[in-house]
Scaffold this motif. Structure first.
Motif, mmCIF file in Angstrom:
data_model
loop_
_atom_site.group_PDB
_atom_site.id
_atom_site.type_symbol
_atom_site.label_atom_id
_atom_site.label_comp_id
_atom_site.label_asym_id
_atom_site.label_seq_id
_atom_site.Cartn_x
_atom_site.Cartn_y
_atom_site.Cartn_z
ATOM 1 N N ALA A 87 0.839 -1.207 0.000
ATOM 2 C CA ALA A 87 0.000 0.000 0.000
ATOM 3 C C ALA A 87 0.868 1.248 0.000
ATOM 4 N N HIS A 88 1.953 1.226 0.764
ATOM 5 C CA HIS A 88 2.871 2.371 0.802
ATOM 6 C C HIS A 88 3.509 2.580 -0.573
ATOM 7 N N ASP A 89 3.927 1.492 -1.211
ATOM 8 C CA ASP A 89 4.521 1.592 -2.549
ATOM 9 C C ASP A 89 3.519 2.164 -3.553
ATOM 10 N N ARG A 90 2.252 1.707 -3.470
ATOM 11 C CA ARG A 90 1.220 2.250 -4.365
ATOM 12 C C ARG A 90 1.026 3.742 -4.126
ATOM 13 N N GLU A 91 1.026 4.153 -2.873
ATOM 14 C CA GLU A 91 0.825 5.567 -2.538
ATOM 15 C C GLU A 91 1.978 6.413 -3.082
ATOM 16 N N VAL A 92 3.206 5.941 -2.926
ATOM 17 C CA VAL A 92 4.364 6.665 -3.449
ATOM 18 C C VAL A 92 4.263 6.773 -4.966
ATOM 19 N N GLN A 94 1.538 6.706 -6.830
ATOM 20 C CA GLN A 94 0.465 7.647 -7.179
ATOM 21 C C GLN A 94 0.919 9.092 -6.981
ATOM 22 N N ARG A 95 1.658 9.352 -5.901
ATOM 23 C CA ARG A 95 2.175 10.711 -5.671
ATOM 24 C C ARG A 95 3.126 11.127 -6.783
ATOM 25 N N GLU A 96 3.995 10.221 -7.200
ATOM 26 C CA GLU A 96 4.933 10.530 -8.280
ATOM 27 C C GLU A 96 4.179 10.822 -9.575
ATOM 28 N N GLN A 97 3.152 10.042 -9.858
ATOM 29 C CA GLN A 97 2.348 10.275 -11.066
ATOM 30 C C GLN A 97 1.677 11.634 -11.007
ATOM 31 N N LEU A 98 1.132 11.988 -9.850
ATOM 32 C CA LEU A 98 0.455 13.267 -9.683
ATOM 33 C C LEU A 98 1.433 14.425 -9.843
ATOM 34 N N GLU A 99 2.626 14.298 -9.271
ATOM 35 C CA GLU A 99 3.636 15.341 -9.418
ATOM 36 C C GLU A 99 4.061 15.487 -10.868
ATOM 37 N N ALA A 100 4.195 14.376 -11.581
ATOM 38 C CA ALA A 100 4.576 14.429 -12.991
ATOM 39 C C ALA A 100 3.498 15.155 -13.803
ATOM 40 N N LYS A 101 2.241 14.868 -13.524
ATOM 41 C CA LYS A 101 1.152 15.547 -14.237
ATOM 42 C C LYS A 101 1.129 17.028 -13.897
ATOM 43 N N ASP A 102 1.371 17.377 -12.630
ATOM 44 C CA ASP A 102 1.427 18.787 -12.251
ATOM 45 C C ASP A 102 2.556 19.497 -12.992
ATOM 46 N N ASN A 103 3.699 18.839 -13.107
ATOM 47 C CA ASN A 103 4.823 19.423 -13.831
ATOM 48 C C ASN A 103 4.494 19.614 -15.301
ATOM 49 N N GLN A 104 3.788 18.655 -15.896
ATOM 50 C CA GLN A 104 3.384 18.784 -17.293
ATOM 51 C C GLN A 104 2.435 19.964 -17.474
#
Length: 186
Positions: A87-92, A94-104
């Motif tokens: 669950a922790h790995d999934r959360e990390v 998802q956070r990385e994906q969200l940050e990447a989209k924010d950067n885009q």
């Protein structure tokens, strides 16, 4: 029925092993071919095992149950730890994906220019009233007349009779050029 060794029978009845061997040698107790004594035979000779000695076997069986429960609980804890890590790995992730989209999104916003205030959109074209330039009375009138006379708009064509001053036709423009002119003129 259940067969017990001499040691187990001594523990069950709380006796010495020598006492049991004496009974076997006297012939009161008999052994099986495997060297163990039948529990029914021991009950016939010694009677029912006392409650105190029975508690020993109960305690032993309850300790075995507790050990089994402890093992099961340890396994469950291990499973829960693995699930928590996943669950922790999934959360990390998802956070990385969200940050990447924010950067885009931020990069795209930087690439887009903010619309200029003096530019009108194609759909927003309105005819604005022409503003007459302000005339400064101090400007030299003679210089202005020379500029007007030297402009290419008033060209004399000697081949056409009666055409002393013919204005030059404006260039024809394509659709894109007309749109650009409309936008920049406003």
């Amino acid at each position: 029925m259940k067969a017990l060794s001499v040691i187990e029978l001594a523990q069950l009845y709380g006796m010495n092993r020598q006492s049991i061997y004496k009974r076997i040698n006297k012939g009161d107790l008999s052994k099986n071919s495997d060297g163990k004594i039948d529990l029914s035979e021991a009950i016939r000779v010694f009677g029912e095992p006392s409650e105190k000695n029975n508690n020993v076997t109960t305690l032993q069986s309850s300790s075995v149950q507790k050990e089994t429960e402890v093992d099961m609980l340890k396994q469950q804890v291990d499973i829960l730890k693995k699930q928590l890590e996943l669950a922790h790995d999934r959360e990390v992730f998802q956070r990385e994906q969200l940050e990447a989209k924010d950067n885009q999104i931020e990069a795209m916003q930087r690439l887009l220019e903010a619309p200029k205030t003096n530019m009108t959109m194609f759909t927003d074209q309105k005819s604005e009233p022409d503003i007459a330039p302000s005339i400064d009375p101090k400007v030299d009138i003679a210089v202005t007349e020379e500029k007007i006379a030297s402009t290419p708009e008033s060209i004399e064509n000697p081949h056409i009779p009666g055409s002393e001053h013919i204005e030059e036709k404006p260039k024809r423009r394509g659709l894109l050029g007309r749109l650009a002119k409309a936008v920049f003129d406003n």
